[in-house]
Design an enzyme around this catalytic site. Structure first.
Site, PDB file in Angstrom:
ATOM      1  N   GLY A  29      -3.737   8.796  -1.360  1.00  0.00           N
ATOM      2  CA  GLY A  29      -2.376   9.186  -1.749  1.00  0.00           C
ATOM      3  C   GLY A  29      -1.663  10.062  -0.743  1.00  0.00           C
ATOM      4  O   GLY A  29      -0.566  10.554  -1.010  1.00  0.00           O
ATOM      5  N   GLY A  55      -3.981   1.869  -3.898  1.00  0.00           N
ATOM      6  CA  GLY A  55      -3.340   2.579  -5.005  1.00  0.00           C
ATOM      7  C   GLY A  55      -1.828   2.415  -4.948  1.00  0.00           C
ATOM      8  O   GLY A  55      -1.275   1.385  -5.368  1.00  0.00           O
ATOM      9  N   ASN A  63      -5.431  -0.752  -7.598  1.00  0.00           N
ATOM     10  CA  ASN A  63      -5.789   0.286  -8.563  1.00  0.00           C
ATOM     11  C   ASN A  63      -4.499   0.950  -9.032  1.00  0.00           C
ATOM     12  O   ASN A  63      -3.927   1.780  -8.329  1.00  0.00           O
ATOM     13  CB  ASN A  63      -6.719   1.305  -7.880  1.00  0.00           C
ATOM     14  CG  ASN A  63      -7.111   2.439  -8.808  1.00  0.00           C
ATOM     15  OD1 ASN A  63      -6.836   2.404  -9.998  1.00  0.00           O
ATOM     16  ND2 ASN A  63      -7.750   3.459  -8.254  1.00  0.00           N
ATOM     17  N   TRP A  64      -4.043   0.546 -10.211  1.00  0.00           N
ATOM     18  CA  TRP A  64      -2.760   1.081 -10.708  1.00  0.00           C
ATOM     19  C   TRP A  64      -2.907   2.474 -11.319  1.00  0.00           C
ATOM     20  O   TRP A  64      -1.910   3.102 -11.701  1.00  0.00           O
ATOM     21  CB  TRP A  64      -2.152   0.112 -11.744  1.00  0.00           C
ATOM     22  CG  TRP A  64      -1.711  -1.196 -11.142  1.00  0.00           C
ATOM     23  CD1 TRP A  64      -1.667  -1.512  -9.806  1.00  0.00           C
ATOM     24  CD2 TRP A  64      -1.239  -2.360 -11.843  1.00  0.00           C
ATOM     25  NE1 TRP A  64      -1.201  -2.795  -9.640  1.00  0.00           N
ATOM     26  CE2 TRP A  64      -0.933  -3.340 -10.877  1.00  0.00           C
ATOM     27  CE3 TRP A  64      -1.048  -2.658 -13.188  1.00  0.00           C
ATOM     28  CZ2 TRP A  64      -0.448  -4.606 -11.212  1.00  0.00           C
ATOM     29  CZ3 TRP A  64      -0.565  -3.925 -13.523  1.00  0.00           C
ATOM     30  CH2 TRP A  64      -0.263  -4.882 -12.550  1.00  0.00           C
ATOM     31  N   LYS A  65      -4.113   2.941 -11.462  1.00  0.00           N
ATOM     32  CA  LYS A  65      -4.387   4.283 -11.995  1.00  0.00           C
ATOM     33  C   LYS A  65      -3.631   4.494 -13.326  1.00  0.00           C
ATOM     34  O   LYS A  65      -3.417   3.538 -14.056  1.00  0.00           O
ATOM     35  CB  LYS A  65      -4.029   5.340 -10.949  1.00  0.00           C
ATOM     36  CG  LYS A  65      -4.689   5.064  -9.600  1.00  0.00           C
ATOM     37  CD  LYS A  65      -4.575   6.204  -8.629  1.00  0.00           C
ATOM     38  CE  LYS A  65      -5.268   5.826  -7.329  1.00  0.00           C
ATOM     39  NZ  LYS A  65      -5.306   6.898  -6.358  1.00  0.00           N
ATOM     40  N   GLU A 105     -13.836   5.710   0.247  1.00  0.00           N
ATOM     41  CA  GLU A 105     -12.518   6.331   0.082  1.00  0.00           C
ATOM     42  C   GLU A 105     -12.623   7.830   0.363  1.00  0.00           C
ATOM     43  O   GLU A 105     -13.014   8.598  -0.528  1.00  0.00           O
ATOM     44  CB  GLU A 105     -12.022   6.157  -1.352  1.00  0.00           C
ATOM     45  CG  GLU A 105     -11.787   4.726  -1.769  1.00  0.00           C
ATOM     46  CD  GLU A 105     -10.771   4.656  -2.901  1.00  0.00           C
ATOM     47  OE1 GLU A 105      -9.761   3.986  -2.737  1.00  0.00           O
ATOM     48  OE2 GLU A 105     -10.986   5.311  -3.947  1.00  0.00           O
ATOM     49  N   GLU A 149     -11.144  10.476  -8.424  1.00  0.00           N
ATOM     50  CA  GLU A 149     -10.328  11.171  -9.434  1.00  0.00           C
ATOM     51  C   GLU A 149     -11.121  11.375 -10.720  1.00  0.00           C
ATOM     52  O   GLU A 149     -10.941  12.374 -11.418  1.00  0.00           O
ATOM     53  CB  GLU A 149      -9.029  10.384  -9.673  1.00  0.00           C
ATOM     54  CG  GLU A 149      -8.072  10.559  -8.485  1.00  0.00           C
ATOM     55  CD  GLU A 149      -7.169   9.375  -8.207  1.00  0.00           C
ATOM     56  OE1 GLU A 149      -7.055   8.476  -9.058  1.00  0.00           O
ATOM     57  OE2 GLU A 149      -6.577   9.336  -7.110  1.00  0.00           O
TER      58      GLU A 149
HETATM   59  P1  PGA Z   1      -3.898   5.181  -2.394  1.00  0.00           P
HETATM   60  O1  PGA Z   1      -5.072   5.209  -3.486  1.00  0.00           O
HETATM   61  O2  PGA Z   1      -3.846   3.797  -1.820  1.00  0.00           O
HETATM   62  O3  PGA Z   1      -2.667   5.561  -3.120  1.00  0.00           O
HETATM   63  O4  PGA Z   1      -4.279   6.181  -1.330  1.00  0.00           O
HETATM   64  C1  PGA Z   1      -6.270   4.557  -3.266  1.00  0.00           C
HETATM   65  C2  PGA Z   1      -7.240   4.827  -4.391  1.00  0.00           C
HETATM   66  O5  PGA Z   1      -7.280   5.954  -4.906  1.00  0.00           O
HETATM   67  O6  PGA Z   1      -8.002   3.942  -4.807  1.00  0.00           O
END
Ligand code: PGA
Length: 258
Positions: free
Chosen positions: A177, A239, A11-13, A171, A101
């Site tokens: 994060g 992420g 997930n590159w957001k 999650e 998010e």
């Molecule tokens: P992260 O994010 O690996 O940076 O904790 C995961 C996500 O939000 O899907």
């Protein structure tokens, strides 16, 4: 299990422009070993803007494309939205739905998430549905209640056909994060609960064969194996660690050797 392969979903957001997305997907493609094909399903989820470019890079490879969101109609006057048909056209097979998010910053409700799942499945896209409790809910010890509510709201009106595949990503919002993942046993406990809830809604066969349960939240090369060793974890949503090609390739290599 729905799919014996382990899912590693990047997930590159809202990171990486088109050029950088091409660079990262090219590095991942070049590092991906043919022998991994039967053991892992790697899905790259860039921003909408980078989907066509990344699609081209990974075309004719075993690496799959995913989007980070979708709208719940095929077309029409919905300014700024992207439909499942458009995502299919660009080569996307997976769609992340209900990421925390989006729930937090875009006010996505359970009803919206439910509609998106229904629409994805009607186009045979594979939804990756995110659930998880916030820090406050966790500290109150409410995680089970939150998961029960989110799963029921997301799925109770969703028909799942034998040909559909669905991924649910647990999650916990407060570890995303943070660099500090949840203890694997706690993930296993929640995933057992989710499997049980799905059994109540769909019956055992569909719950087992059509659903894969993965974990997300500060997954990296240092902890991926501890999650994948457990019974009810079919992969990870990743992420930060998916933004560095070498780290993401290390995660793949470690997944193969679990
Ligand atoms: P992260 O994010 O690996 O940076 O904790 C995961 C996500 O939000 O899907």
């Amino acid at each position: 299990m729905a799919n014996q392969k382990k899912y590693l979903i990047a997930n590159w957001k809202m990171n990486l422009g088109i050029k950088e997305s091409i660079q990262l997907s090219t590095a991942i493609k070049n590092g991906f070993k043919k022998s991994w094909r039967s053991a892992i399903e790697v899905v790259l989820c860039p921003s909408y803007l980078s989907l066509p470019a990344v699609s081209e890079v990974i075309n004719k490879t075993a690496i799959k494309l995913g989007a980070q969101d979708v709208f719940w109609h095929d077309q029409g006057s919905y300014t700024g939205e992207i439909s499942p048909i458009m995502l299919t056209e660009v080569g996307s097979e997976y769609i992340i739905i209900g990421h925390s998010e989006r729930r937090q910053y875009l006010c996505e409700t359970s009803k919206i998430i439910n509609q998106k799942i229904i629409h994805c499945l009607s186009h045979s896209l594979i939804p990756i549905v995110c659930v998880g409790e916030t820090a406050a809910e966790h500290h109150r010890g409410d995680q089970h209640q939150v998961i029960i509510k989110q799963i029921n709201a997301a799925f109770s009106t969703v028909k799942v056909k034998k040909t559909n595949r669905v991924i649910i990503a647990y999650e916990p919002v407060w570890v995303i994060g943070s660099g500090q993942a949840l203890a694997p046993e706690s993930v296993e406990e929640i995933n057992q609960l989710i499997r049980h809830l799905l059994g109540d809604i769909y019956g055992r066969e569909i719950a087992t064969n059509n659903f894969s349960l993965i974990y997300g939240g500060s997954v990296g090369s240092s902890n991926i194996q501890s999650f994948l060793r457990l019974d009810n974890i079919d992969g990870a949503l990743i992420g930060n660690a998916s933004l560095k090609s070498q780290e993401f390739l290390n995660i793949m290599e470690l997944t193969i050797t679990v």
